[in-house]
Design a protein around this motif. Structure first.
Motif, PDB file in Angstrom:
ATOM      1  N   GLU A  10       0.825  -1.203   0.000  1.00 33.48           N
ATOM      2  CA  GLU A  10       0.000   0.000   0.000  1.00 33.48           C
ATOM      3  C   GLU A  10       0.864   1.261   0.000  1.00 33.48           C
ATOM      4  OE1 GLU A  10      -4.024  -1.533   2.285  1.00 33.48           O
ATOM      5  OE2 GLU A  10      -2.296  -0.890   3.469  1.00 33.48           O
ATOM      6  N   LYS A  11       2.004   1.221   0.696  1.00 38.11           N
ATOM      7  CA  LYS A  11       2.923   2.358   0.672  1.00 38.11           C
ATOM      8  C   LYS A  11       3.472   2.571  -0.736  1.00 38.11           C
ATOM      9  CE  LYS A  11       4.491   2.017   5.442  1.00 38.11           C
ATOM     10  NZ  LYS A  11       5.635   1.709   6.327  1.00 38.11           N
ATOM     11  N   GLU A  12       3.820   1.479  -1.403  1.00 37.75           N
ATOM     12  CA  GLU A  12       4.332   1.579  -2.774  1.00 37.75           C
ATOM     13  C   GLU A  12       3.245   2.100  -3.723  1.00 37.75           C
ATOM     14  OE1 GLU A  12       6.905   1.435  -5.966  1.00 37.75           O
ATOM     15  OE2 GLU A  12       7.329   1.330  -3.827  1.00 37.75           O
ATOM     16  N   ASN A  13       2.015   1.627  -3.544  1.00 33.19           N
ATOM     17  CA  ASN A  13       0.909   2.112  -4.369  1.00 33.19           C
ATOM     18  C   ASN A  13       0.644   3.592  -4.123  1.00 33.19           C
ATOM     19  OD1 ASN A  13       0.620  -0.446  -5.418  1.00 33.19           O
ATOM     20  ND2 ASN A  13      -1.106  -0.977  -4.126  1.00 33.19           N
ATOM     21  N   SER A  14       0.772   4.015  -2.875  1.00 33.83           N
ATOM     22  CA  SER A  14       0.598   5.427  -2.544  1.00 33.83           C
ATOM     23  C   SER A  14       1.661   6.283  -3.225  1.00 33.83           C
ATOM     24  CB  SER A  14       0.653   5.604  -1.032  1.00 33.83           C
ATOM     25  OG  SER A  14       0.545   6.965  -0.684  1.00 33.83           O
ATOM     26  N   ARG A  15       2.908   5.797  -3.191  1.00 39.87           N
ATOM     27  CA  ARG A  15       4.000   6.521  -3.847  1.00 39.87           C
ATOM     28  C   ARG A  15       3.759   6.612  -5.355  1.00 39.87           C
ATOM     29  NH1 ARG A  15       8.124   5.999  -6.809  1.00 39.87           N
ATOM     30  NH2 ARG A  15       7.978   3.754  -7.019  1.00 39.87           N
ATOM     31  N   ARG A  16       3.337   5.518  -5.951  1.00 34.51           N
ATOM     32  CA  ARG A  16       3.046   5.526  -7.387  1.00 34.51           C
ATOM     33  C   ARG A  16       1.895   6.473  -7.709  1.00 34.51           C
ATOM     34  NH1 ARG A  16       3.284  -0.912  -8.807  1.00 34.51           N
ATOM     35  NH2 ARG A  16       5.539  -1.144  -8.550  1.00 34.51           N
ATOM     36  N   GLY A  17       0.876   6.496  -6.858  1.00 34.40           N
ATOM     37  CA  GLY A  17      -0.237   7.409  -7.054  1.00 34.40           C
ATOM     38  C   GLY A  17       0.199   8.864  -6.977  1.00 34.40           C
ATOM     39  N   MET A  18       1.111   9.165  -6.045  1.00 33.10           N
ATOM     40  CA  MET A  18       1.615  10.538  -5.933  1.00 33.10           C
ATOM     41  C   MET A  18       2.414  10.935  -7.168  1.00 33.10           C
ATOM     42  SD  MET A  18       2.692  11.045  -1.981  1.00 33.10           S
ATOM     43  CE  MET A  18       2.715   9.437  -1.245  1.00 33.10           C
ATOM     44  N   VAL A  59      -7.378   8.153  -7.564  1.00 35.53           N
ATOM     45  CA  VAL A  59      -7.966   7.082  -8.372  1.00 35.53           C
ATOM     46  C   VAL A  59      -6.917   6.039  -8.733  1.00 35.53           C
ATOM     47  CG1 VAL A  59      -8.989   6.578 -10.633  1.00 35.53           C
ATOM     48  CG2 VAL A  59      -9.898   8.430  -9.247  1.00 35.53           C
ATOM     49  N   TYR A  60      -5.726   6.471  -9.116  1.00 30.44           N
ATOM     50  CA  TYR A  60      -4.678   5.522  -9.477  1.00 30.44           C
ATOM     51  C   TYR A  60      -4.281   4.678  -8.270  1.00 30.44           C
ATOM     52  CZ  TYR A  60      -0.591   3.585 -11.786  1.00 30.44           C
ATOM     53  OH  TYR A  60       0.329   2.729 -12.326  1.00 30.44           O
ATOM     54  N   GLN A  61      -4.169   5.300  -7.117  1.00 30.82           N
ATOM     55  CA  GLN A  61      -3.844   4.562  -5.895  1.00 30.82           C
ATOM     56  C   GLN A  61      -4.949   3.560  -5.573  1.00 30.82           C
ATOM     57  OE1 GLN A  61      -3.062   7.053  -2.513  1.00 30.82           O
ATOM     58  NE2 GLN A  61      -3.057   5.354  -1.090  1.00 30.82           N
ATOM     59  N   PHE A  62      -6.207   3.961  -5.709  1.00 33.79           N
ATOM     60  CA  PHE A  62      -7.325   3.059  -5.457  1.00 33.79           C
ATOM     61  C   PHE A  62      -7.290   1.874  -6.413  1.00 33.79           C
ATOM     62  CE2 PHE A  62     -11.609   1.678  -6.610  1.00 33.79           C
ATOM     63  CZ  PHE A  62     -12.052   1.214  -5.376  1.00 33.79           C
ATOM     64  N   ILE A  63      -7.029   2.125  -7.696  1.00 34.81           N
ATOM     65  CA  ILE A  63      -6.981   1.049  -8.684  1.00 34.81           C
ATOM     66  C   ILE A  63      -5.866   0.057  -8.345  1.00 34.81           C
ATOM     67  CG2 ILE A  63      -6.430   0.541 -11.107  1.00 34.81           C
ATOM     68  CD1 ILE A  63      -7.957   3.133 -11.809  1.00 34.81           C
ATOM     69  N   LEU A  64      -4.696   0.568  -7.987  1.00 32.96           N
ATOM     70  CA  LEU A  64      -3.586  -0.323  -7.631  1.00 32.96           C
ATOM     71  C   LEU A  64      -3.919  -1.164  -6.403  1.00 32.96           C
ATOM     72  CD1 LEU A  64      -0.499   1.992  -8.183  1.00 32.96           C
ATOM     73  CD2 LEU A  64      -1.235   0.089  -9.609  1.00 32.96           C
ATOM     74  N   ASN A  65      -4.472  -0.545  -5.377  1.00 30.47           N
ATOM     75  CA  ASN A  65      -4.830  -1.293  -4.165  1.00 30.47           C
ATOM     76  C   ASN A  65      -5.919  -2.317  -4.459  1.00 30.47           C
ATOM     77  OD1 ASN A  65      -2.989  -0.043  -2.452  1.00 30.47           O
ATOM     78  ND2 ASN A  65      -4.417   1.572  -1.894  1.00 30.47           N
TER      79      ASN A  65
END
Length: 80
Positions: A10-18, A59-65
């Motif tokens: 989730e931390k990695e997905n958050s970073r990617r979303g940012m 949205v991108y973070q949500f999709i990844l998670n």
């Protein structure tokens, strides 16, 4: 107290979303500036630029998670 700890994925997905949100900000700002140079008017208001980057990041973070959760469920079902 109010939020749970994020796991590493989730931390990695958050970073990617940012990163996606930031790149969206840069793209929208570049388009807006080019439009301003040509027409002497702004295409997007600052609020639209801000909200577009914020929405893109979220949205991108949500999709990844969500896809990570689906993959994990499929693996659990496969193992059972």
């Amino acid at each position: 107290m109010f939020f749970r700890k994020m796991n590493e994925q989730e931390k990695e997905n958050s970073r990617r979303g940012m990163v996606v949100g930031f790149m969206t900000y840069m793209l929208i700002t570049a388009v807006n500036y080019c439009y301003y140079i040509v027409t002497d008017n702004a295409l997007f208001s600052p609020a639209v630029v801000f909200l577009t980057g914020l929405v893109a990041s979220s949205v991108y973070q949500f999709i990844l998670n969500y896809t990570d959760e689906q993959i994990e469920e499929m693996r659990k079902n496969k193992d059972e």
